[in-house]
Design a protein around this motif. Structure first.
Motif, PDB file in Angstrom:
ATOM      1  N   PHE A   1      44.871 -14.954  52.573  1.00 44.59           N
ATOM      2  CA  PHE A   1      44.345 -16.254  52.144  1.00 44.59           C
ATOM      3  C   PHE A   1      45.379 -17.118  51.440  1.00 44.59           C
ATOM      4  N   LEU A   2      45.614 -16.941  50.145  1.00 46.61           N
ATOM      5  CA  LEU A   2      46.446 -17.879  49.398  1.00 46.61           C
ATOM      6  C   LEU A   2      47.907 -17.786  49.793  1.00 46.61           C
ATOM      7  N   ASN A   3      48.351 -16.598  50.145  1.00 44.38           N
ATOM      8  CA  ASN A   3      49.756 -16.378  50.454  1.00 44.38           C
ATOM      9  C   ASN A   3      49.871 -15.064  51.225  1.00 44.38           C
ATOM     10  N   ASN A   4      51.066 -14.736  51.597  1.00 45.85           N
ATOM     11  CA  ASN A   4      51.317 -13.476  52.307  1.00 45.85           C
ATOM     12  C   ASN A   4      52.239 -12.578  51.487  1.00 45.85           C
ATOM     13  N   ILE A   5      51.991 -12.526  50.198  1.00 46.30           N
ATOM     14  CA  ILE A   5      52.847 -11.737  49.311  1.00 46.30           C
ATOM     15  C   ILE A   5      52.675 -10.250  49.610  1.00 46.30           C
ATOM     16  N   GLU A   6      53.797  -9.560  49.687  1.00 49.80           N
ATOM     17  CA  GLU A   6      53.762  -8.123  49.895  1.00 49.80           C
ATOM     18  C   GLU A   6      53.673  -7.410  48.543  1.00 49.80           C
ATOM     19  N   VAL A   7      52.844  -6.392  48.476  1.00 51.27           N
ATOM     20  CA  VAL A   7      52.624  -5.669  47.217  1.00 51.27           C
ATOM     21  C   VAL A   7      52.739  -4.167  47.463  1.00 51.27           C
ATOM     22  N   SER A   8      52.994  -3.437  46.386  1.00 50.75           N
ATOM     23  CA  SER A   8      53.181  -1.982  46.494  1.00 50.75           C
ATOM     24  C   SER A   8      51.938  -1.230  46.012  1.00 50.75           C
ATOM     25  N   PHE A   9      50.787  -1.696  46.419  1.00 47.02           N
ATOM     26  CA  PHE A   9      49.555  -0.980  46.107  1.00 47.02           C
ATOM     27  C   PHE A   9      48.532  -1.260  47.204  1.00 47.02           C
ATOM     28  N   LYS A  10      47.531  -0.408  47.277  1.00 49.06           N
ATOM     29  CA  LYS A  10      46.381  -0.592  48.162  1.00 49.06           C
ATOM     30  C   LYS A  10      45.105  -0.439  47.343  1.00 49.06           C
ATOM     31  N   ILE A  11      44.026  -1.071  47.836  1.00 49.56           N
ATOM     32  CA  ILE A  11      42.715  -0.909  47.212  1.00 49.56           C
ATOM     33  C   ILE A  11      41.765  -0.299  48.236  1.00 49.56           C
TER      34      ILE A  11
ATOM     35  N   GLY B   1      39.008   2.274  34.564  1.00 51.39           N
ATOM     36  CA  GLY B   1      40.292   2.373  33.871  1.00 51.39           C
ATOM     37  C   GLY B   1      41.274   3.235  34.643  1.00 51.39           C
ATOM     38  N   TRP B   2      42.370   3.548  33.986  1.00 49.71           N
ATOM     39  CA  TRP B   2      43.423   4.337  34.622  1.00 49.71           C
ATOM     40  C   TRP B   2      42.926   5.757  34.857  1.00 49.71           C
ATOM     41  N   LEU B   3      43.019   6.172  36.100  1.00 45.51           N
ATOM     42  CA  LEU B   3      42.585   7.515  36.485  1.00 45.51           C
ATOM     43  C   LEU B   3      43.758   8.484  36.476  1.00 45.51           C
TER      44      LEU B   3
ATOM     45  N   ASP C   1      32.251   1.505  44.477  1.00 44.53           N
ATOM     46  CA  ASP C   1      33.376   1.768  43.586  1.00 44.53           C
ATOM     47  C   ASP C   1      34.682   1.567  44.343  1.00 44.53           C
ATOM     48  N   TYR C   2      35.720   1.198  43.597  1.00 47.02           N
ATOM     49  CA  TYR C   2      37.026   0.955  44.201  1.00 47.02           C
ATOM     50  C   TYR C   2      38.106   1.752  43.471  1.00 47.02           C
ATOM     51  N   LYS C   3      39.194   1.990  44.184  1.00 42.41           N
ATOM     52  CA  LYS C   3      40.357   2.638  43.582  1.00 42.41           C
ATOM     53  C   LYS C   3      41.623   1.919  44.020  1.00 42.41           C
ATOM     54  N   ILE C   4      42.478   1.609  43.040  1.00 39.37           N
ATOM     55  CA  ILE C   4      43.789   1.023  43.319  1.00 39.37           C
ATOM     56  C   ILE C   4      44.813   2.153  43.280  1.00 39.37           C
ATOM     57  N   VAL C   5      45.598   2.281  44.324  1.00 37.96           N
ATOM     58  CA  VAL C   5      46.639   3.307  44.406  1.00 37.96           C
ATOM     59  C   VAL C   5      47.996   2.611  44.521  1.00 37.96           C
ATOM     60  N   PHE C   6      48.931   2.994  43.653  1.00 35.87           N
ATOM     61  CA  PHE C   6      50.250   2.369  43.627  1.00 35.87           C
ATOM     62  C   PHE C   6      51.259   3.223  44.405  1.00 35.87           C
ATOM     63  N   TYR C   7      52.231   2.540  45.055  1.00 32.86           N
ATOM     64  CA  TYR C   7      53.200   3.200  45.933  1.00 32.86           C
ATOM     65  C   TYR C   7      54.622   2.793  45.546  1.00 32.86           C
TER      66      TYR C   7
ATOM     67  N   GLU D   1      46.803   5.712  39.750  1.00 32.84           N
ATOM     68  CA  GLU D   1      45.531   5.241  40.306  1.00 32.84           C
ATOM     69  C   GLU D   1      44.688   4.594  39.214  1.00 32.84           C
ATOM     70  N   PHE D   2      44.004   3.514  39.588  1.00 34.91           N
ATOM     71  CA  PHE D   2      43.107   2.793  38.684  1.00 34.91           C
ATOM     72  C   PHE D   2      41.725   2.750  39.333  1.00 34.91           C
ATOM     73  N   LEU D   3      40.703   3.204  38.604  1.00 34.02           N
ATOM     74  CA  LEU D   3      39.343   3.318  39.145  1.00 34.02           C
ATOM     75  C   LEU D   3      38.471   2.170  38.653  1.00 34.02           C
ATOM     76  N   ILE D   4      37.710   1.575  39.570  1.00 32.95           N
ATOM     77  CA  ILE D   4      36.734   0.530  39.234  1.00 32.95           C
ATOM     78  C   ILE D   4      35.351   1.058  39.617  1.00 32.95           C
ATOM     79  N   THR D   5      34.484   1.214  38.627  1.00 36.13           N
ATOM     80  CA  THR D   5      33.142   1.752  38.848  1.00 36.13           C
ATOM     81  C   THR D   5      32.114   0.651  38.644  1.00 36.13           C
ATOM     82  N   SER D   6      31.108   0.589  39.525  1.00 40.87           N
ATOM     83  CA  SER D   6      30.095  -0.468  39.494  1.00 40.87           C
ATOM     84  C   SER D   6      28.704   0.114  39.263  1.00 40.87           C
TER      85      SER D   6
END
Length: 397
Positions: free
Chosen positions: A265-275, A222-224, A250-256, A337-342
């Motif tokens: 792959f599907l497209n080259n869309i630019e986004v304001s976050f990293k994983i 969830g949201w960290l 585990d993964y973390k999404i960070v927004f900028y 930041e959004f945290l994904i725990t496995s």
């Protein structure tokens, strides 16, 4: 007892049976007048058994024996399986005169007043260091053998590398200063859980529980950081199932504020976050299912995490970018930041630690326990099922 076709006792019925996993199982093919020795069902060996169906004060007689598989080809009729000896003898008045090495005589009783049982101190649900998300358990089998203030370390072994690794065994060490002293090594984890104990160590045995298969831990995802109310739900990738691989990290999404990454792959869309892959400390690639063809991340889109195993492209999780439903959405802001725990199996070197506390006598509690004693005055006479048999002609014995 188990009888043959003529009613003669030939075998004992066990209360528990454990045998090697070797495909030698079921009734033996030879038998004795219709009775066949049961050779087990490939359950695997266990190193302890707890009899929970007992009454205090009653004497119980136990035998723990090994047995062979027999030999159907021996001689004309073959040989049935044979057990080791189990002999307990007593005299006419009930005194035990012989207990062979495979037997024991036990009379359970309530603990003495003031007795404080031994205990295990430590976090058995979370590794001290490592990746695994499972747990261990410690069963006290011989309370009198538990050592005082001894620390033990349970270290896991695995084969393979992330993401394709498997926990295969664990070792138990006693910790003395900076040194580890092996107590049990190579405890097999082909089977695991409370029913699969290590060899007995100083009065206790250890078991491990694995978190398998690799899935998202929703309670810890969830949201960290931040105040966004968007409902990001995470699950296994589904659009191209042939590319899905469970990746135990585990993964973390960070927004900028500005553009931070470009999708693949599907497209080259630019986004304001990293994983980021938190376990291996690198940035992952991203795939975006642009469901409204807006060429940007909007509510209803699906973010997918892309990993690489050699030349192969693998898609791990889908992150559904959903609105809050019925209220005004608060979108992520820079720095959120959004945290994904496995769930993850134990990896090479993951370890737990715990300390044993020995039993002791609490004299104050013993004194207070005297208040619980009940005295029955004469002329009442009581009897109990656990009293020894009467060996005299009359009286209470």
């Amino acid at each position: 007892l188990i009888t043959d076709s003529r009613g003669n006792p030939v075998f004992w019925k066990p209360i528990a049976q454990f045998d090697l996993v070797d495909s030698i199982m079921g009734p033996d093919p030879v038998g004795i007048d219709g009775a066949r020795f049961y050779r087990g069902d490939d359950s695997g060996l266990k190193h302890s058994y707890v009899d929970t169906d007992v009454d205090n004060g009653v004497t119980y007689y136990y035998a723990c024996v090994s047995y062979d598989q027999g030999d159907p080809e021996k001689g004309e009729d073959g040989l049935t399986p044979t057990e080791c000896t189990k002999i307990i003898t007593e005299d006419l008045v009930g005194n035990i005169t012989n207990i062979d090495i495979n037997c024991a005589v036990v009379t359970p009783n309530a603990p003495a007043p003031g007795y404080v049982a031994p205990e295990i101190v430590g976090n058995l649900d979370e590794v001290v260091d490592g990746k695994g998300t499972g747990s261990i358990g410690v069963e006290i089998l011989d309370p009198d053998a538990i050592e005082a203030d001894v620390t033990y370390r349970v270290v896991f072994n695995s084969t393979g590398e992330i993401p394709n690794y498997t926990t295969n065994s664990f070792d138990v060490f006693s910790v003395v200063g900076d040194s580890l002293h092996p107590e049990a090594t190579g405890v097999d984890m082909a089977d695991f859980g409370p029913g699969y104990l290590s060899p007995v160590i100083d009065g206790f045995a250890v078991y491990a529980s694995l978190d398998t298969p690799t899935t998202v831990k929703p309670d810890e995802t969830g949201w960290l950081i931040g105040n966004s109310n968007l409902n990001l739900t995470v699950g296994n990738h589904s659009a191209f199932p042939q590319y899905h691989v469970a990746w135990p990290v585990d993964y973390k999404i960070v927004f900028y504020e500005d553009v931070a990454d470009t999708c693949v792959f599907l497209n080259n869309i630019e986004v304001s976050f990293k994983i980021f892959n938190l376990d291996l400390d690198y940035q992952t690639d991203i795939m975006l299912q642009d469901n409204d063809n807006s060429s940007s991340l909007t509510i209803g889109d699906i973010i997918s995490i892309v990993e690489y195993d050699g030349p192969a492209n693998n898609i791990v999780y889908d992150i559904h970018y959903n609105g809050p439903g019925g209220v005004t959405p608060r979108f992520p802001e820079p720095g959120d930041e959004f945290l994904i725990t496995s769930n993850k199996q134990f990896y090479q070197g993951d370890y737990f630690e715990f300390t044993t506390r020995a039993s002791y006598e609490n004299k104050n509690a013993a004194k207070e326990g005297l208040d619980d004693i009940k005295v029955v005055p004469n002329p009442y006479v009581c009897g109990a099922s656990w009293e020894p048999r009467l060996v005299f002609g009359a009286g209470r014995g």
